[in-house]
Each structure stands twice: as structure tokens, then as C-alpha cells.
Design a protein around this motif. Structure first.
Motif, mmCIF file in Angstrom:
data_model
loop_
_atom_site.group_PDB
_atom_site.id
_atom_site.type_symbol
_atom_site.label_atom_id
_atom_site.label_comp_id
_atom_site.label_asym_id
_atom_site.label_seq_id
_atom_site.Cartn_x
_atom_site.Cartn_y
_atom_site.Cartn_z
ATOM 1 N N HIS A 238 0.828 -1.216 0.000
ATOM 2 C CA HIS A 238 0.000 0.000 0.000
ATOM 3 C C HIS A 238 0.867 1.272 0.000
ATOM 4 O O HIS A 238 0.506 2.270 0.628
ATOM 5 C CB HIS A 238 -0.950 0.024 1.202
ATOM 6 C CG HIS A 238 -1.899 -1.137 1.248
ATOM 7 N ND1 HIS A 238 -3.145 -1.100 0.676
ATOM 8 C CD2 HIS A 238 -1.768 -2.370 1.771
ATOM 9 C CE1 HIS A 238 -3.748 -2.269 0.855
ATOM 10 N NE2 HIS A 238 -2.930 -3.051 1.513
ATOM 11 N N GLN A 239 1.984 1.234 -0.716
ATOM 12 C CA GLN A 239 2.895 2.377 -0.775
ATOM 13 C C GLN A 239 2.484 3.267 -1.955
ATOM 14 O O GLN A 239 2.935 3.082 -3.078
ATOM 15 C CB GLN A 239 4.335 1.886 -0.932
ATOM 16 C CG GLN A 239 4.807 1.045 0.258
ATOM 17 C CD GLN A 239 6.113 0.316 -0.017
ATOM 18 O OE1 GLN A 239 6.519 0.141 -1.158
ATOM 19 N NE2 GLN A 239 6.780 -0.117 1.041
ATOM 20 N N VAL A 240 1.619 4.227 -1.659
ATOM 21 C CA VAL A 240 0.952 4.998 -2.706
ATOM 22 C C VAL A 240 1.946 5.727 -3.607
ATOM 23 O O VAL A 240 1.871 5.633 -4.841
ATOM 24 C CB VAL A 240 -0.039 6.003 -2.088
ATOM 25 C CG1 VAL A 240 -0.670 6.861 -3.177
ATOM 26 C CG2 VAL A 240 -1.099 5.275 -1.302
ATOM 27 N N GLU A 241 2.838 6.472 -3.022
ATOM 28 C CA GLU A 241 3.751 7.277 -3.826
ATOM 29 C C GLU A 241 4.623 6.403 -4.725
ATOM 30 O O GLU A 241 4.872 6.740 -5.884
ATOM 31 C CB GLU A 241 4.630 8.142 -2.916
ATOM 32 C CG GLU A 241 3.848 9.188 -2.123
ATOM 33 C CD GLU A 241 3.046 10.111 -3.034
ATOM 34 O OE1 GLU A 241 3.525 10.421 -4.146
ATOM 35 O OE2 GLU A 241 1.935 10.508 -2.635
ATOM 36 N N THR A 242 5.076 5.269 -4.186
ATOM 37 C CA THR A 242 5.894 4.358 -5.003
ATOM 38 C C THR A 242 5.077 3.780 -6.143
ATOM 39 O O THR A 242 5.568 3.665 -7.277
ATOM 40 C CB THR A 242 6.453 3.226 -4.128
ATOM 41 O OG1 THR A 242 7.227 3.778 -3.068
ATOM 42 C CG2 THR A 242 7.326 2.288 -4.954
ATOM 43 N N ILE A 243 3.836 3.412 -5.852
ATOM 44 C CA ILE A 243 2.983 2.863 -6.912
ATOM 45 C C ILE A 243 2.824 3.871 -8.037
ATOM 46 O O ILE A 243 2.985 3.548 -9.228
ATOM 47 C CB ILE A 243 1.597 2.487 -6.358
ATOM 48 C CG1 ILE A 243 1.708 1.408 -5.281
ATOM 49 C CG2 ILE A 243 0.697 1.980 -7.493
ATOM 50 C CD1 ILE A 243 0.402 1.141 -4.567
ATOM 51 N N ILE A 244 2.512 5.125 -7.687
ATOM 52 C CA ILE A 244 2.279 6.155 -8.705
ATOM 53 C C ILE A 244 3.547 6.441 -9.488
ATOM 54 O O ILE A 244 3.538 6.498 -10.731
ATOM 55 C CB ILE A 244 1.725 7.434 -8.051
ATOM 56 C CG1 ILE A 244 0.312 7.184 -7.515
ATOM 57 C CG2 ILE A 244 1.717 8.589 -9.047
ATOM 58 C CD1 ILE A 244 -0.289 8.350 -6.779
#
Length: 875
Positions: free
Chosen positions: A478-484
């Protein structure tokens, strides 16, 4: 995408016109039909396959046949062919299983087998399933499949296994239970009369009884040896002299006789036999492609080999596909390697070329997994690499993750470094196999191999794929910034034609938007991903994106639409379902709870938890446990809900699922408030920054002004972001707070607004869970004439939930420690004498304790005491 089914593996070899009838063995096989398993275990050349096929042709019972080869060591492939074989006698068996088997996130094998066995049990007629050549299976998990299958075999199903060596299954247990029939080498050997019938009738020889007896003695009734002798004798005028000079054990005899057979063949037939020996099965055009000899017709040569009885077996009724006798093929391959080594001076180069030609033929016929197998055996790294990349869909996306990983693991680092795409495929296949720990190492190796390379379309695509794999790893955390960041990098670099990887990237980006609360962007991404994935057959992305849409619909209070979407996910996930179906069950559990359909909520919640625990490195089971705890709380089981949440909270900390803690803590606050522990509830709400929970604490403390001060900014935020679920929750709580605060008009106005939002979705628990405070507010709204039918229904549910339980009885005196111990032993079913021996007490003392226990519990007998003790929580 599905694993292509080679239909010839499912054909039972047709009966031969010149077969030797063996009634003694047929009777043994008939007698074994009432047992679970018939095991026919003997070394090569004892006629195992022929015996079974001839017996089945005459026994009048339906039969399914599966010819196994080395490629079936992949569990997914094995189960796929197992289902396909069963479908030859019952076309509808296992249809739902096929979709599950093609997914990298398939459920445990026992789950799949359970569903399959239940379907098999519906077949009305007795039937037999034959697993031919089981000795090629070397994978323990497939042995486990067979063990499970035998343990739970439906009564109308009989299993037959032919093998050169005993399988690793509990044969001893089957023997003891009387569930096993065994035929071994001593049973299968030709008797003198059978040998005479075979040599003189089937093979057309005219041997004397003395010659037959000598051959039968020298070969010990070994059918393949007798067949080889018979073929050799067809070229000798003096059969008796040849037989007298014949000696040696089976292996040396076979070597000698194969040489005799091969030497009698023409040069073209000899070359045909050697070159096509690399094939597990062959047809005319495949043989032509491997030989590249215009003077030889594969179709005509196969017909000649069958007429000459040269160890070739027809695999279908059309005489299109064939295979060699396995031992004959082994020896042909040995001589092929010897021939290429002596002629070329570099053993294996000629063989590799044959495998390469076979690979080309298989690819041209859209059998890319078989094409990859031959390319890998040929050590044609470039070709195998291209086949892994696939035509629009990587090979490991199509059920071939295991063979791809096996080959990649066999390569030296230098080979991988020279081809960065293989490092990328390595990492991607690991993700598909659920082996996440080694993925980042492979990605770094890929990047190191790409350093200094020209940045063209191909290398850019590799960079993009690496980014997508990193985004996928970040999704699990759930690592949002890394996913984006990684998803946008992937879309920037990926080739526009690389739709499978681009579609997966669109989904990861949508997931990140979802986590951020940008629901519009998430919906757009999910919709786009579904459209592309459906078009290219990328089933897992279709499922994941559809789950995302269902979550968004639920969050927008469109519960009917969300239910339809979650049910669609369950259809796509197959039966038994893929573990990812836990998300659909979880959504249905939440909606069922909200609609006060408690039985359905419990069922979906339990199914969700069961599936979620099948996924490695996932936190989804945490949300399942929270829903189940809410159910317990709603049913008044506060202590059990508290214990369950305490355990769940411990798991969150143990696995470092920090992002799940707010959800757990919010439910724990509800439990603490129900228990009257306001201080602990306040501390928990503040620690995890839960404004809604803090507002509830203020209400419980009677500080309505503080509660309203917290709720107002929450409402403004929900309205600004268009979060309909959050808006409804805060409005309901605001209405309750205003009612408690004495602002009746504003409270009724807000409640009316909440009712308008909630009624289309059938919301109930959001009101009922507020308890007695909601009853007064709803009654006030009813007095104002607002939505009378809906309010009437809610009031009925509230009153049902608030109805007091029957008054609990209390003990007239507490039980002593010794009496509690005796009570526990009574509950375990121990007699008075057993209790006296266990506690080293006199029998009279035990009886005295019994009387004290019965008196304090106000009961007359043991069963009543146990029931009463459980009611009071003493057991």
C-alpha cells in the motif's frame, strides 16, 4: 489465456487385431473394479498399456484416459489434463476449474480437488480413469494430488495406474484396507502358451514348441524382448540357430536386438527413427519438419512402421498421431547421440538442431509451450527468450510460470546478463508464482545488464516492465507514492503494443488513486484496464479492476450496483475461486451487514477470511476479521468481539500492517464504548487520529459540543471530496449529536437528509447501531411525517436489536477452585471414578464435590450442570 490441450494425450490406444488374449489378467482387472485402485507396475516392455486398453475395450464400462509425459510435472498442467480427461466421459465436469488453473493466483490444490470430486460424484455411471506412464511424474505435489484423490475417491470411480516404478503414495495403507489390486512383472510375463500365441499367431512365425520354450525361458516372458526377438527372426532363415545363440540379461539382449532391428531397416527408415526419437509424440508433418528430407514422407513412414510393428503406438482412431514405445524411444535417443557425436565430433549439436526444428513446427501450430520446451532442450537461448516474451502475451502469463522459472534458474548469470529481458522475465515469473522475496534482486540485475545499452524501443520496454513489477510490489505494501511513481514511469517507457503489461500498469495506477481517495481517477483507470484486459484475455487484471470498481460503487452508496459487480467477480474467479475472490466476498459481507442480513454477512465474511489466508504476504484477512468482529458486536457478543480484535491487532503489529491499524482501532473503540471504558476508548481514538471515533467518545462523555466541533469539519471534507459513504456516516452521527444537544429541528433535518441518502441502498445498520439514541430521533422524524415506511422499518429493527435478553441466573455461591476443576472434568465426559483417579481423591469426595456443584448451579444432573456452567461462562 488457456493451456492448449493436446487431445492425443486423452486417447485410449485402440485395440489391436493381432493381440494375445489374456483372460487370466482380465479377470484380475474385473475383480479389482470394486476397489479404489488398480496398480500395474513393471519395467518397460511388459505390455502394461496394451493390457489395460484391451481390457477396457471389452469390459463395457466408460473410461477416461490420460497419457502422461515429462511436461505433466507442472501441477497446473497435470490438473488441466486430468480435468480434460474426465470431460471425455462427462463434458460438463470441471468447467469452472479450468479458469482457476490458468491463473497465477490459483487456490490450494485440495480446494480445487474438493470441487472436482463433488462434480465427479454426480456422474451416474461407474467409470474408470487411467493414468498411463505415471513413472514420468517426479513432482511431490502431484503425488499429493493422487493421494488426496484416492482418499476421497467417489464410489463409482475406479483409478488405474500404469507405471515402471511404484508411485509415492500410501500403497501399504491401501493394501491393509483392501482397496488395492496389484499386477506386477511376475503377473504380466507371458506364460508359455501366451508366448506361443504371440510368436506364432500375432507375429506370424512358425516356431517349434522347443524354440518357444527356450525363448520364453531366456526372456522370462518379457513381452518387449519376445517382440524384438520376433522382429529379428523375420530376417533369419535359420530360426533355431539364432535362438540357440541368443543369451544375456534383458538390458544386453535389448541392446543387441535393437541393433538387429535397426540394421534390417533401410537407411531412410533408420534415419527417420533416430531423428524423430526426440519427440514425445509425432505426426507426419511434424516428422517432415524435423527431418527436412524431401525424399522421405513422414506420413508414409509412420504407416510403414505401424504395419511392421516397430514399437509404434497409435494415439488416435484416425492414425494421425503416434508415439514410440518408451523403451524403444530411449534407446533410439541413445544411438542418436552416439551417431551425432561420431559424425560431427561435437556431441549434441545435431540433436539440438532437431529440437530447434521441432520448436519451429510447434510454434507454427500455436503450441508455444511445447515450442518453448524444445527450444530450451536445444539450449537455443535466443529462441526460448522470444517464446517467453510471447505473441502479445508472455508465456508465463499463460500457465507456464513453472517451466519458465525452471529454465531461467538453470541458466548461468552470464547468459542472463547478456539478455536483460530474461532478468525481467525472471522477476515477472517470480511475481506470478507468488515468490516475492527474490524479485528486487532480479530487477537490479536487469538494470545492471541494461546499463550502457542503447535506449531503443526494446530496452525502453524493459525499463517500463521493471517499473511495473516494482509498482506491483508496492501494491502489496500500500505504498501509494511508489505505486504512482513506478506506474507512471512504466507507462512512459512501455511500448504502446505491450498491452498485457500496460494494462497491468493502468490497474496499479488506479489502485494508487483509490488509496489516495481520488475516486474519479481510480474509476477511470479501472474501467480502462477492464476494457483492454477483456479484449486480450488478461483474466487476472479483469478481476482486479472489477473488484476496484465494486469498491468504488460501495463507497458511493450504490449498494445494488456493487452487489452485481462483486457477483461478477465471483463468476470470473471460477469454482473453486481464485484467492483474490476474497475481496468480492468481503464487499458482499459489508453490504449484507449494512442491510442487516446477518447470516449472509457471516457466510461471506468467513469465506473471505478463508480465501485471504491463502494469499502470501497479504493483509486482506485483517479486514475480514474486522467485519466478523462487527458482526459479533451487533449480536451482543461484546467479550468475543473484544478478544477477536485483540488478536487481530496483535497480527497487525506482528506483520507490520500499519495501514490496517486505523480500521481495527475504530472497531475497538466501539467495543470499549459498549464496555463503558471511556478512557481507553478516548486514548485509542487519539493515538490513531480517528476523528469519528473521538466524536463518539465525546458523545458517550455527554460533551455534545465537543462532538459537533469534531464532526463539522469531517462533513465539509467528505462533501468537498465527494465521498458519499463518509458523508452519510458523519450526517447520521451529527443528527444524533444535535438531538442529544437539544437542537431538535436541526437534528430532524439532518436525519431526513441521511434517510434520503440511505434509503436507495437499503441501509439499516448505520441507524440501528446507534442504539437507543436513534430510536428517539427516528420517532421524532416520524412525527414530522418524513419517509414513514422507511422509518417504520428502521424502528422495528431498532426495537428488535434493543430487546433485552432473558435475565441471567446467578450463582447462589461461587464455586471453589477444586469444584471448578471437577466441573471441567465432568464437561470432558469423565466418570466419577476417572475423576477420582485423575485428582487422587476418594470416590466419596468426588461425589461430595458433585453435590456442591449441583446445588450452587441449581441443577439436578451432570448434563444440566455443564449446560448451566457454559451459560454462565464457567466453561
Amino acid at each position: 489465456m488457456t493451456i492448449p490441450i493436446i487431445s492425443t494425450k486423452l486417447y485410449m490406444p485402440p485395440p489391436r487385431s493381432n493381440v494375445v488374449i489374456r483372460p487370466r489378467l482380465s479377470e484380475r482387472l474385473n475383480e479389482g473394479l470394486h476397489r479404489k485402485l488398480t496398480l500395474i507396475s513393471a519395467s518397460a516392455g511388459f505390455g502394461k498399456t496394451t493390457l489395460v486398453s484391451e481390457w477396457l475395450a471389452g469390459c463395457g464400462q466408460p473410461a477416461a484416459w490420460l497419457s502422461l509425459d515429462e511436461g505433466d510435472n507442472d501441477p497446473t498442467r497435470f490438473l488441466t489434463y486430468l480435468v480434460a480427461a474426465l470431460q471425455t466421459i462427462a463434458a460438463n465436469i470441471g468447467k469452472g476449474v479450468f479458469a482457476v488453473l490458468q491463473s497465477p493466483l490459483s487456490p490450494p490444490t485440495e480446494t480445487i480437488l474438493t470441487v472436482l470430486l463433488n462434480e465427479i460424484n454426480t456422474i451416474p455411471d461407474h467409470f474408470t480413469l487411467v493414468l498411463d506412464d505415471y513413472h514420468v511424474i517426479e513432482t511431490k505435489s502431484i503425488d499429493d494430488v493422487l493421494t488426496f484423490l484416492l482418499e476421497h475417491l467417489p464410489p463409482r470411480m475406479h483409478l488405474v495406474i500404469t507405471t515402471r516404478e511404484d508411485p509415492s503414495i500410501p500403497l501399504a495403507r491401501l493394501r491393509v484396507r483392501g482397496e488395492l489390486t496389484e499386477l506386477r512383472s511376475t503377473d504380466l510375463r507371458f506364460t508359455p502358451s501366451e508366448a506361443a500365441g504371440f510368436l506364432n499367431q500375432a507375429m506370424g512365425l512358425n516356431l517349434s514348441p522347443v524354440d518357444i520354450a527356450l525363448l520364453e525361458s531366456r526372456t522370462e516372458g518379457w513381452i518387449a524382448g519376445l517382440q524384438l526377438v520376433a522382429i529379428s527372426l523375420q530376417g533369419h532363415k535359420d530360426a533355431t540357430s539364432f535362438i540357440k545363440s541368443f543369451n544375456g540379461n534383458h538390458h544386453f539382449v535389448l541392446d543387441y536386438l535393437v541393433e538387429e532391428v535397426l540394421q534390417q531397416q533401410s537407411e531412410s527408415v533408420h534415419a527417420f527413427l533416430l531423428c524423430t526419437s526426440i519427440l514425445d509424440r509425432l505426426c507426419g508433418s511434424l516428422a517432415d519438419a524435423v527431418l527436412l528430407d524431401p525424399s522421405t514422407s513422414g506420413l508414409e513412414t509412420l504407416a510403414y512402421l505401424e504395419r511392421a510393428n516397430l514399437f509404434i503406438v497409435s494415439l488416435d482412431n484416425d492414425r494421425h498421431w503416434y508415439r514410440y514405445h518408451h523403451l524403444f524411444a530411449d534407446l533410439l535417443r541413445q544411438r542418436l547421440h552416439q551417431a551425432t557425436a561420431s559424425s560431427k565430433g561435437d556431441e549434441g549439436r545435431g540433436v539440438a538442431e532437431l529440437h530447434k526444428r521441432a520448436s519451429i513446427w510447434y510454434e507454427n501450430h500455436d503450441l508455444e509451450i511445447e515450442a518453448f520446451h524444445h527450444a530450451a532442450v536445444a539450449n537455443d537461448v535466443d529462441r526460448a527468450t522470444r517464446l517467453i516474451e510471447g505473441k502479445g502475451m508472455p508465456l508465463h502469463f499463460r500457465g507456464a510460470a513453472a517451466p519458465v522459472l525452471n529454465w531461467l534458474e538453470s541458466l548461468q548469470t552470464a547468459v542472463l546478463d547478456a539478455r536483460p529481458s530474461l532478468w525481467v522475465a525472471y522477476a515477472s515469473a517470480l511475481v506470478f508464482a507468488g515468490k516475492l522475496n527474490g524479485v528486487e534482486q532480479k530487477l537490479r540485475a536487469a538494470e545492471a545488464a541494461l546499463q550502457g545499452a542503447e535506449l531503443n524501443d526494446k530496452t525502453r520496454d524493459h525499463v517500463g516492465h521493471i517499473a511495473l513489477i516494482r509498482a506491483t510490489l508496492a501494491v502489496s505494501q500500500h505504498q501509494v507514492e511508489t505505486i504512482i511513481t513506478q506506474s507512471r514511469r512504466a507507462l512512459e517507457y512501455l511500448h504502446t503494443d505491450n498491452l498485457p503489461v500496460r494494462t497491468a500498469t493502468i490497474w496499479t495506477l488506479g489502485y494508487a488513486y483509490h488509496l489516495q481517495g481520488d475516486r474519479a481517477a481510480a474509476s477511470q483507470a479501472y474501467t480502462e484496464a477492464i476494457g483492454i484486459s477483456q479484449a486480450i484475455g488478461h483474466n487476472i487484471i479483469t478481476i482486479m479492476a472489477t473488484i476496484g470498481l465494486g469498491n468504488l460503487q460501495e463507497a458511493d452508496n450504490q449498494l445494488d450496483l456493487a452487489v452485481d459487480t462483486y457477483r461478477l467477480v465471483l463468476q470470473l474467479a471460477g469454482d473453486p475461486p481464485l484467492p483474490v475472490a476474497c475481496e468480492a466476498h468481503l464487499g458482499l459481507a459489508r453490504i449484507s451487514y449494512e442491510r442487516n442480513e446477518m447470516d449472509a454477512a457471516l457466510q461471506h465474511g468467513q469465506q473471505s477470511a478463508q480465501l485471504a489466508r491463502q494469499i502470501e504476504n497479504t493483509d486482506r484477512f485483517i479486514s475480514c476479521e474486522v467485519v466478523l468482529a462487527r458482526l459479533k458486536l451487533a449480536q451482543g457478543d461484546v467479550a468475543d468481539a473484544a478478544a477477536s480484535l485483540a488478536k487481530t491487532s496483535q497480527l497487525v503489529r506482528q506483520h507490520n500492517f500499519r495501514h490496517q491499524m486505523p480500521e481495527v482501532a475504530a472497531t475497538q473503540v466501539l467495543v470499549l464504548l459498549r464496555q463503558g471504558n471511556l478512557a481507553a476508548a478516548a486514548q485509542l481514538a487519539q493515538t490513531h487520529e480517528l476523528p469519528g471515533s473521538l466524536a463518539r467518545v465525546h458523545l458517550a462523555q455527554g460533551d455534545t459540543a465537543a462532538a459537533l466541533a469534531v464532526l463539522e469539519p469531517m462533513r465539509r471534507q467528505a462533501e468537498a471530496k465527494g465521498w458519499e459513504d463518509a458523508r452519510l456516516k458523519v450526517i447520521v452521527l451529527q443528527a444524533v449529536a444535535l438531538h442529544e444537544h437539544g437542537d431538535m429541528d436541526r437534528a430532524v433535518q439532518l436525519l431526513g437528509e441521511a434517510l434520503l441518502l440511505a434509503e436507495p441502498g437499503g441501509f439499516i445498520r448505520i441507524f440501528v447501531d446507534e442504539g437507543i439514541r436513534m430510536v428517539g430521533l427516528l420517532s421524532e422524524a416520524a412525527a414530522h411525517g418524513r419517509m414513514p415506511d422507511y422509518i417504520s422499518k428502521l424502528l422495528a429493527e431498532c426495537e428488535s436489536g434493543l430487546r433485552p435478553a432473558p435475565p441471567a441466573k446467578t450463582l447462589i455461591a461461587p464455586l471453589s477452585e477444586r469444584e471448578l476443576t471437577v466441573l471441567q472434568l465432568i464437561a470432558q465426559g469423565l466418570s466419577n471414578r476417572e475423576i477420582s483417579e485423575r485428582l487422587f481423591l476418594a470416590l466419596s469426595s468426588v461425589k461430595g464435590h458433585n453435590q456442591n456443584i449441583f446445588g450452587k448451579l441449581q441443577v439436578q444432573r451432570r448434563t444440566e450442570a455443564v449446560a448451566r456452567a457454559r451459560e454462565l461462562g464457567l466453561l
